[in-house]
Design a protein around this motif. Sequence first.
Motif, mmCIF file in Angstrom:
data_model
loop_
_atom_site.group_PDB
_atom_site.id
_atom_site.type_symbol
_atom_site.label_atom_id
_atom_site.label_comp_id
_atom_site.label_asym_id
_atom_site.label_seq_id
_atom_site.Cartn_x
_atom_site.Cartn_y
_atom_site.Cartn_z
ATOM 1 N N SER A 34 79.323 54.287 42.915
ATOM 2 C CA SER A 34 79.972 55.417 42.264
ATOM 3 C C SER A 34 78.988 56.587 42.184
ATOM 4 O O SER A 34 77.803 56.380 41.916
ATOM 5 C CB SER A 34 80.388 54.998 40.853
ATOM 6 N N SER A 36 78.502 58.516 39.936
ATOM 7 C CA SER A 36 77.881 58.610 38.607
ATOM 8 C C SER A 36 76.635 57.725 38.525
ATOM 9 O O SER A 36 75.830 57.862 37.607
ATOM 10 C CB SER A 36 78.884 58.193 37.527
ATOM 11 N N THR A 41 73.120 54.931 44.232
ATOM 12 C CA THR A 41 73.480 55.694 45.440
ATOM 13 C C THR A 41 72.255 55.940 46.316
ATOM 14 O O THR A 41 72.313 55.789 47.541
ATOM 15 C CB THR A 41 74.144 57.027 45.046
ATOM 16 N N MET A 205 81.780 50.923 44.305
ATOM 17 C CA MET A 205 83.224 51.155 44.325
ATOM 18 C C MET A 205 83.849 50.085 45.207
ATOM 19 O O MET A 205 83.362 49.810 46.296
ATOM 20 C CB MET A 205 83.529 52.493 45.001
ATOM 21 N N GLU A 209 88.469 47.965 42.055
ATOM 22 C CA GLU A 209 88.201 48.848 40.901
ATOM 23 C C GLU A 209 89.441 49.616 40.496
ATOM 24 O O GLU A 209 90.207 50.051 41.343
ATOM 25 C CB GLU A 209 87.080 49.833 41.238
#
Lengths: 209, 209
Positions: A34, A36, A41, A205, A209
């Motif tokens: 994600s 966020s 990431t 992700m 989800e």
Amino acid sequence: MPSLGHLAAAALLLVLGPSAPAAAARPIVVGKPSPSDATATARWLAAQNTWGVISTISIDLSGAPFGNVVSYSDGLPGEGRGIPYFYLTTLDPTARDALEDERASFTLSEFPLGTCGKIDPENPTCAKLTLTGKLKLVDLQSSEAELAKSALFTKHPEMKDWPENHHFKIFKLEIENIFLIDWFGGAKPISPSQYLEFRNQGSVMSTSE
Amino acid sequence: MPSLGHLAAAALLLVLGPSAPAAAARPIVVGKPSPSDATATARWLAAQNTWGVISTISIDLSGAPFGNVVSYSDGLPGEGRGIPYFYLTTLDPTARDALEDERASFTLSEFPLGTCGKIDPENPTCAKLTLTGKLKLVDLQSSEAELAKSALFTKHPEMKDWPENHHFKIFKLEIENIFLIDWFGGAKPISPSQYLEFRNQGSVMSTSE
């Protein structure tokens, strides 16, 4: 008499082999974290890519910043540690530059992974990672060199056959600064220790989800 | 009589080129020039790619070389001139760095075009181009700015909708040095004038060769 088409097809088989035209060193991309979760990431980009651009201070070009395309690995597939290892020869300017001035950065894009969809490569939601620090030789007698070699040769099988007389050596980037863009609103603050100590806890992700 | 190698390469292009995985800003790859034609190869890389890495001398990181992923265009499709134009905001460090110290390089790889096949991204036969020079603002009132904008917005349609209050500006790289690897044996010597004055004369590999 075989037609041109037959010859081309035969030649194609010679080049590609019987398997599908999957490009070498093109990763099998697994779930993007994600946006966020900046640290996840950044580590995902480092784990999934197989090549990027090292920027050094160029000796040949009087101190200009010089970017060069290189392959790398941060570990065996699924076991990445986030530190990029490289297999470089001083026949190439990047290694020569680093031995003179070790300041360097290493830049990766999400775009070649194919997960940006129709988004432009410069769009902030198509993630970009720049690791800046010192590009250092890894002592070939160390256990780290063994790990690095295994990480590199697993993701880049042809490296083990590269010419011995080119004197390839293992380098790594000692990370001092992390610049990640993965959403609107500017670069995300991630410290080197956050990045290096990250362990994947399944924050990706997924379709569930 | 075409060689088997030429046929294989042509067949490879037929298979890998237009059918490469679809994504925005992923070019429709047309014939790769022969590796013996260095200037054509450099211009082909500049014309076919849509993104690369700009390296600058970083203000934020005390003069370290800093690579950043950016989109670019060297012209309308089929009408590239070799000069990379960029659409950058000073909200991003690259534009700020360039306004302080214009020394920069721009780095492209053949790998994301899909034409390297199973070859590793660092293998010298998978071409790499680094253009080094000065990253300069283009005067928005000039006719060059009109051309650059049209070149950028055609290859990167979403750019024209990017937020006005981010004050995107057009930059270009004034090329002073060209570093091309497209085969064994080290970088090929190409002068900026050879590169800029090159006109495609059909030296590409094709099925008609």
